[in-house]
Design an enzyme around this catalytic site. Structure first.
Site, PDB file in Angstrom:
ATOM      1  N   SER A 149     -74.552 -66.914  21.175  1.00 30.07           N
ATOM      2  CA  SER A 149     -74.809 -67.886  20.548  1.00 30.07           C
ATOM      3  C   SER A 149     -75.942 -68.389  20.292  1.00 30.07           C
ATOM      4  O   SER A 149     -76.798 -68.279  20.760  1.00 30.07           O
ATOM      5  CB  SER A 149     -74.790 -69.447  21.988  1.00 30.07           C
ATOM      6  N   HIS A 197     -78.460 -70.595  20.064  1.00 30.87           N
ATOM      7  CA  HIS A 197     -79.538 -71.109  20.205  1.00 30.87           C
ATOM      8  C   HIS A 197     -80.165 -70.166  21.661  1.00 30.87           C
ATOM      9  O   HIS A 197     -81.488 -70.233  21.699  1.00 30.87           O
ATOM     10  CB  HIS A 197     -79.133 -72.275  20.896  1.00 30.87           C
ATOM     11  N   CYS A 204     -77.720 -72.909  32.779  1.00 28.88           N
ATOM     12  CA  CYS A 204     -77.941 -73.056  30.874  1.00 28.88           C
ATOM     13  C   CYS A 204     -76.835 -73.964  30.543  1.00 28.88           C
ATOM     14  O   CYS A 204     -76.769 -74.220  29.601  1.00 28.88           O
ATOM     15  CB  CYS A 204     -77.306 -71.970  30.514  1.00 28.88           C
ATOM     16  N   GLN A 248     -76.398 -63.725  27.102  1.00 24.26           N
ATOM     17  CA  GLN A 248     -77.545 -63.450  27.505  1.00 24.26           C
ATOM     18  C   GLN A 248     -77.724 -62.235  27.729  1.00 24.26           C
ATOM     19  O   GLN A 248     -78.949 -62.077  27.863  1.00 24.26           O
ATOM     20  CB  GLN A 248     -76.945 -64.117  29.549  1.00 24.26           C
ATOM     21  N   ASN A 260     -75.660 -65.515  33.325  1.00 24.84           N
ATOM     22  CA  ASN A 260     -76.734 -65.997  33.426  1.00 24.84           C
ATOM     23  C   ASN A 260     -77.384 -66.700  34.250  1.00 24.84           C
ATOM     24  O   ASN A 260     -78.853 -67.354  34.406  1.00 24.84           O
ATOM     25  CB  ASN A 260     -76.064 -68.112  32.287  1.00 24.84           C
TER      26      ASN A 260
END
Ligand code: PLP
Length: 377
Positions: free
Chosen positions: A200, A202, A324, A180, A146
Site C-alpha cells: 500500500s 500510503h 492500522c 509493513q 503490523n
C-alpha cells in the site's frame, strides 16, 4: 503534534504530492482510450510499472496496480472462492484482517482454514510444514507483522511449501502481505520465493487509495467484476495520479532504505534506552528480527486506550488497538494472544511507529511524557 502512528498511515511526502498534482493535469486521459490523451496516459502508466519493477527487481508483467493492500490481498484470496474442489488454506493468526477476513467466507464455501500461532511473534516454518497436506492450496505469511513489527521467516516457509509441492505434485501458492516491509527492511521478492505480495502506497509516504500486487502465478485469475483493466485482475479506470505518486514514494523508500532504516533504528534505540528505566514498561517487540520502524510496548498501570488518550492530550499520536486498519476492540489483543503474550500485556499495549520525518526531539518528548505518566527516570 508529534506523530508516531506511521504503521497506520504516513503523511504524503512533498515529492509524491507534486507527482500526484503534475500527473493529474499532464496525463489525465483514460489509459484505455485509443486517442492521443489515452495513449499518452497508457504510456506513462506502463513507464511507472517498469520503474516500480526496476526498483523491486521484478518483471513489470508481475505488477498489478490496485487501490490498496487490502485489495491486493483480496485478489489472491478471492481467487479460491470459485474453486470446484475446496482444500486447505493456511492463514496464520497474526495476519492482518485484510487476509483473516476471508476465512469466514472461505469456510462457508467448504474450505478448511488452518490457523497457526506465532509464539513470541514469529511463525515457525516447522509448524507450517506440519500442517501442510495434500489438500493445501494456499499458504499466507505476512513479511512484517503490523502489530509488533516482527519479521517472519518467509523464505524458510516458502522452502517447506515447495518441498510439499514436490511431494504432492501440485502447485501451492504462497502469498505474503508485505505492506509493513517495503521501505522498512531490505526485501528481495525473488529470494523470498513467494508467488505474490501486497503493498500500500500510503504506508511509505505515498498517497491513499493506491496499492500494488506482485503476482507471478499464472493460475491466479480474477473474479469476474467487469472491466478488463490490469488484465482484469483489478478492473476499473487506473488511478494514474496515485500510481505516479506511488512510484515516487517507492523510489524514495527503496533508494534511501539504508538512510531511513538508520533513522528508525536510532529513534527506536532512544525509546528503548529511555523507557528501560520504567519498571511499569515491558517491551513487546523483540529486539532482534523486527522492523526498526515499529516498537510495541506494554504497561501494567493503564489500559492502552487510556494511555493513548493521555498521550494524545499531550500532542503525541501513537496507536492502541490493531491500529492500522481498524481499532476494533480486541483485535490487537487477539493478535498478541496468538503470539502467546499474557492477557495483561495485551491490555496495556501501545504501538509506536516511526516515519521518515520523525525527529530525535519528538522521540525524547514522547519518552519524557510516557515516563511522567507511568513513572521512571
Ligand atoms: N496489511 C498490513 C500488514 C497492514 O499493516 C495494513 C494496514 O492497514 C493492511 C494490510 C491494509 O492496508 P490498506 O488499508 O492500505 O489496504
Amino acid at each position: 503534534m508529534a506523530y508516531f502512528d506511521n504503521a497506520a498511515t504516513t503523511r504524503i511526502s512533498d515529492a509524491a504530492l507534486d507527482a500526484y498534482n503534475r500527473a493529474s493535469t499532464a496525463w489525465w486521459g483514460n489509459p484505455s482510450s485509443l486517442h492521443k490523451e489515452g495513449l499518452k496516459a497508457r504510456k506513462r502508466l506502463e513507464e511507472d510499472r517498469s520503474e516500480i519493477a526496476r526498483l523491486l527487481r521484478v518483471e513489470p508483467s508481475t505488477l498489478t496496480f490496485t487501490s490498496c493492500a487490502t485489495e491486493s490481498d483480496g485478489i489472491i484470496l478471492e481467487n479460491y472462492l470459485w474453486a470446484q474442489q475446496p482444500g486447505d488454506i493456511v492463514i496464520p493468526a497474526i495476519e492482518h484482517s485484510a487476509v483473516t477476513g476471508y476465512a469466514r467466507l472461505l469456510k462457508r464455501l467448504g474450505w478448511n482454514i488452518v490457523t497457526v500461532d506465532a509464539p513470541g511473534g514469529f511463525l515457525d516454518p516447522k509448524e507450517i510444514a506440519s500442517v501442510l497436506t495434500e489438500r493445501t492450496r494456499l499458504v499466507c505469511c505476512m513479511l512484517v507483522n503490523n502489530v509488533v513489527g516482527t519479521i517472519q521467516p518467509v523464505e524458510e516457509i516458502v522452502q517447506v511449501v515447495r518441498k510439499q509441492e514436490h511431494a504432492i505434485g501440485r502447485k501451492i501458492h504462497v502469498h505474503t502481505d508485505a505492506t509493513q516491509a517495503l521501505g522498512k527492511i531490505p526485501m528481495d521478492l525473488h529470494a523470498l520465493g513467494v508467488d505474490s505480495a501486497a503493498f500500500s502506497a500510503h504506508k511509505l509516504h505515498g498517497p491513499k487509495g493506491v496499492g500494488l500486487l506482485y503476482n507471478k502465478d499464472a493460475g491466479i485469475t480474477a473474479l469476474s467484476r467487469g472491466g478488463e483493466q490490469e488484465k482484469a485482475l483489478r478492473p476499473g479506470t487506473e488511478n494514474l495520479p496515485g500510481i505516479e505518486a506511488m512510484t515516487v514514494a517507492i523510489a524514495d523508500a527503496v533508494e534511501h532504505l539504508e538512510t531511513h532504516a538508520a533513522t528508525y533504528r536510532a529513534l527506536n534505540a532512544i525509546v528503548r534506552q529511555r523507557l528501560s528505566t520504567c519498571p511499569h514498561i515491558h517491551f513487546v517487540t523483540p529486539e532482534e528480527h523486527s522492523s526498526p520502524a515499529i516498537l510495541t510496548i506494554s504497561n501494567d498501570k493503564l489500559p492502552s486506550e487510556v494511555l493513548t488518550r493521555m498521550l494524545y492530550d499531550k500532542d503525541y499520536c501513537v496507536s492502541s488497538g490493531s491500529a492500522c486498519s481498524n481499532n476494533a476492540k480486541g483485535h490487537q489483543g487477539s493478535i498478541l494472544m496468538a503470539m502467546r503474550q499474557e492477557p495483561s500485556i495485551a491490555k496495556g499495549a501501545i504501538r509506536i511507529s516511526f516515519g521518515t520525518d520523525n525527529t530525535t526531539e519528538e522521540v525524547e518528548g514522547l519518552c519524557d511524557t510516557l515516563l511522567s505518566i507511568l513513572g521512571g527516570a
